[in-house]
Design a protein around this motif. Structure first.
Motif, PDB file in Angstrom:
ATOM      1  N   VAL A 135       0.844  -1.224  -0.083  1.00 26.81           N
ATOM      2  CA  VAL A 135      -0.160   0.011   0.051  1.00 26.81           C
ATOM      3  C   VAL A 135       0.806   1.284   0.097  1.00 26.81           C
ATOM      4  O   VAL A 135       1.885   1.319   0.965  1.00 26.81           O
ATOM      5  CB  VAL A 135      -1.080  -0.030   1.048  1.00 26.81           C
ATOM      6  CG1 VAL A 135      -1.835   1.297   1.398  1.00 26.81           C
ATOM      7  CG2 VAL A 135      -2.000  -1.207   1.029  1.00 26.81           C
ATOM      8  N   VAL A 136       0.788   1.991  -1.170  1.00 25.16           N
ATOM      9  CA  VAL A 136       1.527   3.429  -1.221  1.00 25.16           C
ATOM     10  C   VAL A 136       0.825   4.627  -0.492  1.00 25.16           C
ATOM     11  O   VAL A 136      -0.396   4.667  -0.836  1.00 25.16           O
ATOM     12  CB  VAL A 136       1.942   3.543  -2.859  1.00 25.16           C
ATOM     13  CG1 VAL A 136       2.792   4.845  -2.712  1.00 25.16           C
ATOM     14  CG2 VAL A 136       2.521   2.208  -3.288  1.00 25.16           C
ATOM     15  N   VAL A 137       1.567   5.008   0.425  1.00 21.36           N
ATOM     16  CA  VAL A 137       1.036   6.270   1.064  1.00 21.36           C
ATOM     17  C   VAL A 137       1.746   7.372   0.715  1.00 21.36           C
ATOM     18  O   VAL A 137       2.991   7.411   0.984  1.00 21.36           O
ATOM     19  CB  VAL A 137       0.842   5.832   2.629  1.00 21.36           C
ATOM     20  CG1 VAL A 137       0.400   7.148   3.463  1.00 21.36           C
ATOM     21  CG2 VAL A 137       0.064   4.659   2.931  1.00 21.36           C
ATOM     22  N   ASN A 138       1.278   8.410   0.479  1.00 17.21           N
ATOM     23  CA  ASN A 138       1.953   9.668   0.228  1.00 17.21           C
ATOM     24  C   ASN A 138       2.504  10.379   1.446  1.00 17.21           C
ATOM     25  O   ASN A 138       1.639  10.704   2.274  1.00 17.21           O
ATOM     26  CB  ASN A 138       0.884  10.566  -0.677  1.00 17.21           C
ATOM     27  CG  ASN A 138       1.590  11.837  -0.861  1.00 17.21           C
ATOM     28  OD1 ASN A 138       1.928  12.613   0.124  1.00 17.21           O
ATOM     29  ND2 ASN A 138       1.212  12.594  -1.811  1.00 17.21           N
ATOM     30  N   PRO A 139       3.848  10.586   1.532  1.00 15.64           N
ATOM     31  CA  PRO A 139       4.253  10.853   2.848  1.00 15.64           C
ATOM     32  C   PRO A 139       3.946  12.448   3.294  1.00 15.64           C
ATOM     33  O   PRO A 139       3.857  12.608   4.360  1.00 15.64           O
ATOM     34  CB  PRO A 139       5.729  10.687   2.575  1.00 15.64           C
ATOM     35  CG  PRO A 139       5.833  10.629   1.137  1.00 15.64           C
ATOM     36  CD  PRO A 139       4.795  10.344   0.492  1.00 15.64           C
ATOM     37  N   GLU A 140       3.592  13.277   2.338  1.00 17.10           N
ATOM     38  CA  GLU A 140       3.220  14.537   2.817  1.00 17.10           C
ATOM     39  C   GLU A 140       1.727  14.580   3.085  1.00 17.10           C
ATOM     40  O   GLU A 140       1.503  14.994   4.190  1.00 17.10           O
ATOM     41  CB  GLU A 140       3.225  15.533   1.464  1.00 17.10           C
ATOM     42  CG  GLU A 140       4.776  16.281   1.458  1.00 17.10           C
ATOM     43  CD  GLU A 140       5.679  15.285   0.513  1.00 17.10           C
ATOM     44  OE1 GLU A 140       5.088  15.107  -0.470  1.00 17.10           O
ATOM     45  OE2 GLU A 140       6.687  14.748   1.004  1.00 17.10           O
ATOM     46  N   LYS A 141       0.680  14.225   2.450  1.00 19.81           N
ATOM     47  CA  LYS A 141      -0.467  14.201   2.783  1.00 19.81           C
ATOM     48  C   LYS A 141      -1.078  13.351   3.504  1.00 19.81           C
ATOM     49  O   LYS A 141      -1.962  13.179   4.002  1.00 19.81           O
ATOM     50  CB  LYS A 141      -1.356  14.397   1.313  1.00 19.81           C
ATOM     51  CG  LYS A 141      -1.141  15.663   0.586  1.00 19.81           C
ATOM     52  CD  LYS A 141      -2.344  15.670  -0.676  1.00 19.81           C
ATOM     53  CE  LYS A 141      -1.817  16.740  -1.450  1.00 19.81           C
ATOM     54  NZ  LYS A 141      -2.231  16.368  -2.939  1.00 19.81           N
ATOM     55  N   ILE A 142      -0.167  11.875   3.767  1.00 18.75           N
ATOM     56  CA  ILE A 142      -0.684  10.733   4.174  1.00 18.75           C
ATOM     57  C   ILE A 142      -1.973  10.248   3.701  1.00 18.75           C
ATOM     58  O   ILE A 142      -2.887  10.098   4.521  1.00 18.75           O
ATOM     59  CB  ILE A 142      -0.639  10.886   5.828  1.00 18.75           C
ATOM     60  CG1 ILE A 142       0.416  11.933   6.561  1.00 18.75           C
ATOM     61  CG2 ILE A 142      -0.754   9.491   6.570  1.00 18.75           C
ATOM     62  CD1 ILE A 142       1.568  11.347   6.763  1.00 18.75           C
ATOM     63  N   GLU A 143      -1.974  10.149   2.352  1.00 17.08           N
ATOM     64  CA  GLU A 143      -3.007   9.828   1.801  1.00 17.08           C
ATOM     65  C   GLU A 143      -2.769   8.540   1.023  1.00 17.08           C
ATOM     66  O   GLU A 143      -1.795   8.602   0.382  1.00 17.08           O
ATOM     67  CB  GLU A 143      -3.811  10.668   0.826  1.00 17.08           C
ATOM     68  CG  GLU A 143      -4.674  11.889   1.775  1.00 17.08           C
ATOM     69  CD  GLU A 143      -5.026  12.861   0.794  1.00 17.08           C
ATOM     70  OE1 GLU A 143      -4.769  12.819  -0.399  1.00 17.08           O
ATOM     71  OE2 GLU A 143      -5.585  13.690   1.330  1.00 17.08           O
ATOM     72  N   ILE A 144      -3.673   7.532   0.713  1.00 11.22           N
ATOM     73  CA  ILE A 144      -3.429   6.526  -0.051  1.00 11.22           C
ATOM     74  C   ILE A 144      -3.154   6.904  -1.459  1.00 11.22           C
ATOM     75  O   ILE A 144      -3.930   7.450  -2.068  1.00 11.22           O
ATOM     76  CB  ILE A 144      -4.644   5.542  -0.180  1.00 11.22           C
ATOM     77  CG1 ILE A 144      -4.662   5.233   1.461  1.00 11.22           C
ATOM     78  CG2 ILE A 144      -4.047   3.977  -0.892  1.00 11.22           C
ATOM     79  CD1 ILE A 144      -5.898   3.988   1.617  1.00 11.22           C
ATOM     80  N   ASP A 145      -1.936   6.571  -2.067  1.00 12.24           N
ATOM     81  CA  ASP A 145      -1.946   6.688  -3.619  1.00 12.24           C
ATOM     82  C   ASP A 145      -2.482   5.459  -4.372  1.00 12.24           C
ATOM     83  O   ASP A 145      -1.772   4.247  -4.242  1.00 12.24           O
ATOM     84  CB  ASP A 145      -0.266   6.777  -3.890  1.00 12.24           C
ATOM     85  CG  ASP A 145      -0.241   6.926  -5.325  1.00 12.24           C
ATOM     86  OD1 ASP A 145      -0.821   6.467  -6.273  1.00 12.24           O
ATOM     87  OD2 ASP A 145       1.169   7.521  -5.719  1.00 12.24           O
ATOM     88  N   TRP A 146      -3.736   5.314  -4.905  1.00 14.12           N
ATOM     89  CA  TRP A 146      -4.306   4.320  -5.143  1.00 14.12           C
ATOM     90  C   TRP A 146      -4.150   3.769  -6.392  1.00 14.12           C
ATOM     91  O   TRP A 146      -3.637   2.313  -6.569  1.00 14.12           O
ATOM     92  CB  TRP A 146      -5.817   4.549  -5.473  1.00 14.12           C
ATOM     93  CG  TRP A 146      -6.673   4.743  -4.403  1.00 14.12           C
ATOM     94  CD1 TRP A 146      -6.888   5.843  -3.342  1.00 14.12           C
ATOM     95  CD2 TRP A 146      -7.318   3.635  -3.343  1.00 14.12           C
ATOM     96  NE1 TRP A 146      -7.713   5.724  -2.514  1.00 14.12           N
ATOM     97  CE2 TRP A 146      -7.728   4.207  -2.242  1.00 14.12           C
ATOM     98  CE3 TRP A 146      -7.162   2.314  -3.505  1.00 14.12           C
ATOM     99  CZ2 TRP A 146      -8.491   3.507  -1.272  1.00 14.12           C
ATOM    100  CZ3 TRP A 146      -7.925   1.683  -2.486  1.00 14.12           C
ATOM    101  CH2 TRP A 146      -8.427   2.172  -1.367  1.00 14.12           C
ATOM    102  N   LYS A 147      -3.310   4.468  -7.311  1.00 13.84           N
ATOM    103  CA  LYS A 147      -2.849   3.804  -8.726  1.00 13.84           C
ATOM    104  C   LYS A 147      -1.548   3.299  -8.433  1.00 13.84           C
ATOM    105  O   LYS A 147      -1.252   2.128  -8.759  1.00 13.84           O
ATOM    106  CB  LYS A 147      -2.497   5.184  -9.566  1.00 13.84           C
ATOM    107  CG  LYS A 147      -2.574   4.956 -10.895  1.00 13.84           C
ATOM    108  CD  LYS A 147      -2.451   6.200 -11.918  1.00 13.84           C
ATOM    109  CE  LYS A 147      -1.649   5.523 -13.054  1.00 13.84           C
ATOM    110  NZ  LYS A 147      -0.927   6.801 -13.719  1.00 13.84           N
TER     111      LYS A 147
END
Lengths: 702, 576
Positions: free
Chosen positions: B552-564
């Motif tokens: 699961v890739v999580v964007n480190p700045e926004k702490i949101e899931i990078d779904w793609k």
């Protein structure tokens, strides 16, 4: 113009209003269905009904008991929890989640902890540290607090709990955080642990502050709404709330400390028992309340209910006791109660191993017992009582509700008799016996387990179902005297009219009694007393009506649990030994030993500030002859008694027709609006001058 | 005479309550915290044939040992017991746990004949031996672990035998407290006796006997029905202790589970021989593990009595680590091997009833003892605790974070209580990131607890497990993190400690415990990305681990899931 004091008790099924006419002592009652989705609605409706019926009234005070706080924590719909944050010492934000590291069920591999009330991402830490003697090891980083304030704003936080290590000895950092946040976020609710529960044990103190922070927005908006609606009906009287410690407080006081009202309802019943007991000159009372879904027991000694200092909100109950770790601990004085799933609606069933079980599932109000004819197929305790002839076979609630005994029979035959080989009567009697055995256990918990002999107690039975089971329980526990008050179904609500104002303040000390500085202790007492007095004053209590009780929590050094003993006023060098001695004595009495050579530690000092409330006067009635009037007997019907092992023709009396002085020999059934009292063979009932039924064992000591 | 089911039910309730009330009396009148707060004791009622009739829900590790204590402990007293006598014993090879557990048995007489027994067992915080607390991590013989009390009449005609008492008290460190606790045990048995006699007076002896028979048959029936719902067959499992405390070698525990139509056979054939370190588990401890697992796999509401034992046959070869012969030391068998025993049994059951088990829990109790001389008053101090860790993942449910599992359930001591008395200052007590075994259902995380020593020096002892072999996952779930123990010196040097050791520490040293996480359940790539994201938000799974373990890739700045990226990464991982 009549002046009324109103008590409102909101229960799961019914909302009861009782009104005391303060001029002539008359008490009036109203009972309506509760509206769980909006509890205030039923309250206002009941008010309306009450007030509209009579002209020329004035309300002096409204006292309210409500379960809104517990329901919110239990996740009831319509009572969503506000977004709340926790601020803790650096390194310790997880104390709230780890708790005491125990699981509350030993053999359940699918165990789950109660969900932490604040998720980890809303638990924040600040740099600061206070040591065990109150010394500042690391000063508070105020810049961090300010930055945190901005963050809380962004996160849309409604309420904040602050719980730092050792804040119970040194409040400085918690106070400072409160001040900074209030300035930054003027509309936010803040609950600091050293105010709410200034006692050692970081988990319990944190949990108390968190529960308080979460309840603040819910309880204050509920009470504001209720008061607004009351005003709409022209009632301008102050709104008071029943607290779990058995005292009342004004709405504004409770709104700041909502943990004080989580067990508001059950407390009222015990307070009523305590008041009745004192009034009737009884020293020791077991208060027994049996309603539709649960039975509750409490003990009262010399007019005082037994109090415990901790409770778990929304916890699970297992065989009478709250299971440690199943709920959210709250440090606040609570009236000690034991509870079990045994009420009129509790379902009886046969388990896989072919044993008859009663509870814990209840048929509730709908479909209710099978005999209600609302589609319930499971036999309940009420159905069993009906089959045994103890309940009126035609109607309940004084004729308002028709019932169907054939449905009770059918339910017991289908669900019990077909599964285990029992006759209908055997099965019905079995249900009652198992229920009584569970209920006698909760009475044992509050007596035997606390070092008291139940034989020394008088049993006060109330709640809709209590008086039906009183004789059986008394026989089980060798109790010789039972009291059934005039309105058992509304007895708890009556308790609201008899309750004093109460404010409890506590301060941690944690010093050996040999080493305390008595002047300092006296000073702490005086400061607490002053603070208490101010809180009472704000509730319009005059100095003359206030009194203060001093207490100390002591233990042997090295123990972890304290015992509370009274402390003198003033507290001087001369009183130290006598206080320590009363601790040894209490330890001896409860635990069976005392170690006089062991050092004794003073853990907390406490002030209970009481604001006296004028009590209703019971009207003494003229005592008549022993023989009840001929129209008091409404019928004779066959009632089953185990002692006789058969049904026998039993007279049924109407309670309203009984007069003080009347004497009834058991077996007998006494019916009234919402309650039926069963007098067993070997017992007899008299009506006393206050219209209580006093049931004693024939040839007994009384 | 026929007995009706209602009377059986009422007597059943009364007997269980009698055992519970014994527990209340024991807890209230005992002196030591171990009994008072941690509730390390068990109370029981036995019938005249010394079969368990009722046991209060106290602690799992005593489940199987009480019957051994009463059956074997009374063998030599045939016909010699009189009203008012009580038998004491703690010999683990008879009473089935370890020396600190002292058992007291009271025959109950009715009209000159024994018709039942009340008995209880409580953990005493010291029974002598080489180390304070009688839990030496390096004992090689039982004689080093404390005084061994064979079954003797400790109480005669309701009076404690002073001579026996003086022998016992001369061999232990805190005699006054011991006597206080023994008196509490005596008081508990007296309450049990009184309650049983009340039942008999009310219903008569014949009804009582019949009811007890029925109560046992009821539990037996329910147990058999539960077993009857399980698939029939045979399964094997094994697991290891990482060392013996004395020698650095693995110890194997092996079990073969056979489920028949209405009974179970559990055979420990293939388990390693007993060792000369303290991790041997006496038969009573082994049986307790079996009954614990059985209760967990069936309905825990089935009342605990002899009937529960009937459909179970347990075969434990003598001379193995699960059924040693004297003089093997056994103190740690009770606390550490007992946990591994449960792991092995659950691993066997996992093959039959995959939906009903959990992956491995932390598998240790993390026993930590520290003590020295307090410079402020010159008095010796000792502090002992067990520390929680991760619970294994379950079908449909993550493992619980930082909680005690299986054979123990004792409370922690508040930090504010510890610091007020002992010269240590806590720095951290928090959940341990990335320690939960990855899985569709994540293993619970362990915790990190650390403190600094404030006095000049102290001795630190550790008795633990799972610092080398991690708690296993199930059905492609990954193992939880292993435990770690280390000291950080003031100069920043980090010294790793082994799981069973005793070391000297000095002022300013920081002691760090990181407890194991539970194993994961199911493939981590099947875990819902939202749950992984929630764990990241809560700091329980790092962004790196989310990517590496869960795809699961999580964007480190926004702490949101990078779904793609998540989709791509998961596809790639599945293909590998």
């Amino acid at each position: 113009m009549a002046r009324y004091r109103l008590g409102i008790d909101v229960g799961g099924t019914f909302t009861d209003i009782v009104a005391l006419n303060e001029e002539n002592g008359e008490i009036l009652n109203i009972k309506i269905s509760s509206t769980p989705e909006d509890p205030a609605k039923a309250v206002v409706e009941a008010f309306h009904e009450f007030l509209m019926e009579r002209g020329g009234w004035e309300v002096s005070r409204v006292i309210h008991a409500t379960t809104v706080a517990t329901n919110a924590l239990l996740g009831q719909l319509g009572l969503e929890l506000p977004r709340t944050a926790l601020i803790a010492t650096r390194g310790f934000r997880d104390v709230l989640e780890i708790g005491r590291q125990r699981r509350h069920k030993l053999y359940d591999l699918f165990i789950q902890r109660p969900r932490p009330l604040i998720p980890r991402n809303l638990r924040f830490e600040v740099d600061e540290r206070i040591g065990p003697r109150g010394e500042i090891i690391e000063p508070l980083n105020e810049d961090q607090v300010k930055r945190l304030g901005e963050k809380l704003k962004k996160e849309n936080i409604k309420s904040v709990a602050v719980a730092l290590l050792f804040s119970y000895i040194n409040q400085k950092h918690e106070r400072r955080i409160e001040k900074i946040l209030k300035k930054l976020l003027p509309r936010i609710y803040i609950s600091i642990s050293s105010d709410i529960a200034p006692e050692y044990r970081e988990y319990e103190r944190t949990s108390t502050a968190v529960v308080n922070a979460i309840l603040m927005p819910i309880v204050s908006s509920y009470l504001i709404k209720l008061q607004r609606r009351m005003r709409g009906l022209g009632v301008r009287a102050p709104l008071c709330v029943m607290q779990s410690d058995g005292g009342i407080a004004l709405k504004d006081v409770v709104s700041k400390r909502p943990i004080s009202m989580v067990e508001s309802g059950p407390a009222a019943g015990v307070i009523a028992s305590a008041f009745y007991g004192s009034f009737l000159g009884l020293g020791r009372i077991l208060s027994f309340d049996m309603g539709g879904t649960t039975a509750k027991a409490g003990a009262v000694i010399e007019g005082k209910p037994e109090i415990v200092s901790e409770y778990e909100v929304a916890g699970e109950v297992h065989s009478g006791r709250i299971v440690k770790g199943s709920g959210y601990p709250v440090r606040y004085p609570f009236i000690d109660l034991a509870e079990c799933s045994a009420g009129g609606g509790t379902i009886a069933w046969v388990d896989e191993g072919k044993a008859l079980q009663v509870g814990p599932i209840s048929a509730g109000a709908t479909p209710g017992p099978a005999c209600y004819g609302k589609g319930g197929r499971h036999p309940t305790v009420t159905d069993a009582n009906l089959v045994l002839g103890r309940l009126n076979p035609n109607y309940l609630l004084g004729g308002e509700m028709k019932i169907y005994p054939e449905l009770s029979e059918k339910a017991i035959l289908n669900e019990i008799c077909q599964k285990i080989r029992l006759e209908l009567t055997e099965a019905a009697n079995g249900i009652i016996k198992i229920t009584n055995s569970a209920m006698s256990k909760i009475l044992r918990i509050v007596s035997v387990e606390r070092g008291h002999d139940p034989r020394d107690f008088v049993l006060i039975c109330f709640g809709g179902a209590g008086p039906m089971h009183g004789c059986a329980l008394a026989e089980e526990l060798n109790i010789k005297k039972i009291i059934v008050p005039p309105n058992p179904g509304l007895f708890s609500a009556h308790g609201l009219l008899m309750t004093d104002f109460k404010t409890t303040l506590i301060r941690a000390v944690m010093k050996l009694m040999d080493e305390i500085n008595v002047e300092k202790i006296e000073d702490v007492f005086q400061k607490l007393e002053f603070k208490c007095a101010r809180i009472l004053e704000k509730q319009n209590i005059s100095k003359n009506d206030m009194y203060f009780i001093r207490e100390m929590d002591l233990r042997y050094f090295g123990q972890s649990y304290e015992l509370t003993v009274p402390a003198s006023k003033p507290f001087t060098e001369d009183n130290v030994n006598q206080t320590v001695e009363s601790f040894h004595e209490k330890h001896m009495k409860i635990y069976g030993y005392a170690v006089r050579e062991e050092p004794v530690e003073l853990v907390n000092v406490r002030i209970n500030g009481i604001g006296f409330v004028e009590k209703p006067r019971f009207i003494e009635k003229h005592v008549n002859e022993e023989k009840p009037s001929s129209d008091a007997i409404v019928e004779k019907r066959k009632v089953f008694f185990e002692k006789i092992d058969d049904y026998i023709e039993t007279p049924v009396y109407k309670r309203e027709k009984l007069k003080p002085g009347n004497l009834i020999e058991g077996p007998a059934v006494i019916e009234q609006y919402d309650t039926t009292t069963v007098v067993y063979p070997g017992w007899m009932a008299t009506v006393d001058k206050f219209e209580n039924l006093v049931i004693s064992m024939k040839g007994g000591a009384y | 005479m026929e007995i009706d089911p209602i009377t059986v039910e009422v007597i059943k309730g009364a007997l269980i309550y009698a055992a519970e009330e014994m527990g209340i009396v024991l807890r209230n009148s005992a002196y030591s915290p171990n009994i008072k707060e941690r509730m390390d004791f068990s109370c029981t009622i036995f019938d005249e044939r010394r079969r368990l009739a009722a046991q209060a829900e106290h602690i799992p590790v005593h489940l199987g040992s009480m019957q051994l204590a009463v059956q074997k402990g009374l063998e030599r007293f045939k016909g010699e017991l009189e009203d008012g006598d009580m038998i004491i014993l703690n010999d683990p090879y008879i009473s089935g746990t370890h020396l600190p557990d002292i058992t007291l048995i009271c025959p109950i007489f009715y009209k000159d004949e024994i018709i039942a027994y009340s008995a209880n067992k409580a953990h005493h915080s010291d029974v002598g031996g080489k180390a304070p607390g009688s839990m030496a991590g390096d004992a090689t013989e039982i004689y080093q672990e404390g005084i061994i009390i064979p079954p003797v009449k400790f109480i005669k005609n309701n009076v404690i035998d002073d001579e026996i008492a003086s022998i016992i008290m001369s061999n232990i460190r805190t005699p006054e407290i011991r006597m206080g606790d023994l008196r509490a045990q005596m008081a508990a048995n007296i309450i049990g006796k009184r309650r049983v006699l009340e039942i008999i007076e009310k219903y008569g002896l014949e009804i009582f006997r019949k009811a007890v028979e029925e109560i046992m048959k009821y539990s037996e029936r329910r147990m058999k029905m539960e077993i009857g719902k399980m698939p029939v067959g045979s399964w094997e499992a094994e697991d290891y202790l990482e060392n013996t405390g004395v020698v650095d070698e693995r110890v194997k525990i092996k079990v073969k589970l056979t489920i028949k139509k209405d009974h179970l056979i559990i055979d420990y054939y293939g388990t390693d021989k007993q060792v000369n370190g303290p991790v041997n588990a006496v038969l009573g401890v082994t049986l307790s593990g079996v009954y614990y697992v059985l209760r967990s796999m069936t309905d825990p509401n089935i009342p605990m009595n002899d009937g529960c034992y009937r459909p179970v046959r347990v075969i434990v070869p003598e001379g193995t680590v699960m059924n040693p012969i004297p003089p093997a030391p056994v103190a740690g068998g009770n606390v550490e091997t007992s946990q591994r025993n449960v792991d092995v049994l659950l691993r066997a059951f996992a093959q039959v009833l995959p939906d009903r088990v959990c992956a491995a829990c932390q598998g240790t109790m993390n026993n930590v003892a520290v003590g020295g001389i307090n410079p402020e008053n010159g008095r010796p101090w000792t502090f002992y605790e067990t520390i929680a860790g991760g619970y294994g993942g379950r079908k449909g449910m993550d493992g619980v974070d930082a909680i005690h599992s299986h054979m123990t359930n004792t409370m922690n001591t508040p930090i504010e209580a510890i610091e007020a008395i002992y010269p240590i200052r806590f720095l951290k007590y928090e959940l341990r990131e990335d320690s939960g075994g990855p899985g569709k259902w994540r293993g619970g995380v362990g915790l990190e607890r650390s403190w600094m020593l404030l006095s000049p020096s102290a001795t630190l002892s550790i008795l633990a497990e799972r610092t080398i072999i991690p708690p296993w996952g199930l059905f492609n779930g990954k193992p939880g993190a292993t435990g770690e123990y280390y000291i950080i010196k003031q100069n920043g040097e980090k010294i790793k400690l082994s799981s069973k050791c005793t070391v000297k520490i000095e002022k300013g040293d920081i002691f760090v415990v990181r407890t194991p996480g539970g194993g994961g359940y199911g493939d981590p790539l099947e875990r819902s990305p939202e749950l992984v994201h929630r764990d990241v938000l809560n700091g329980l799974v790092s962004i790196e681990a989310a990517e590496k373990e869960y795809g699961v890739v999580v964007n480190p700045e926004k702490i949101e899931i990078d779904w793609k990226s998540t989709l791509q990464l998961r596809l790639k991982k599945v293909q590998v």
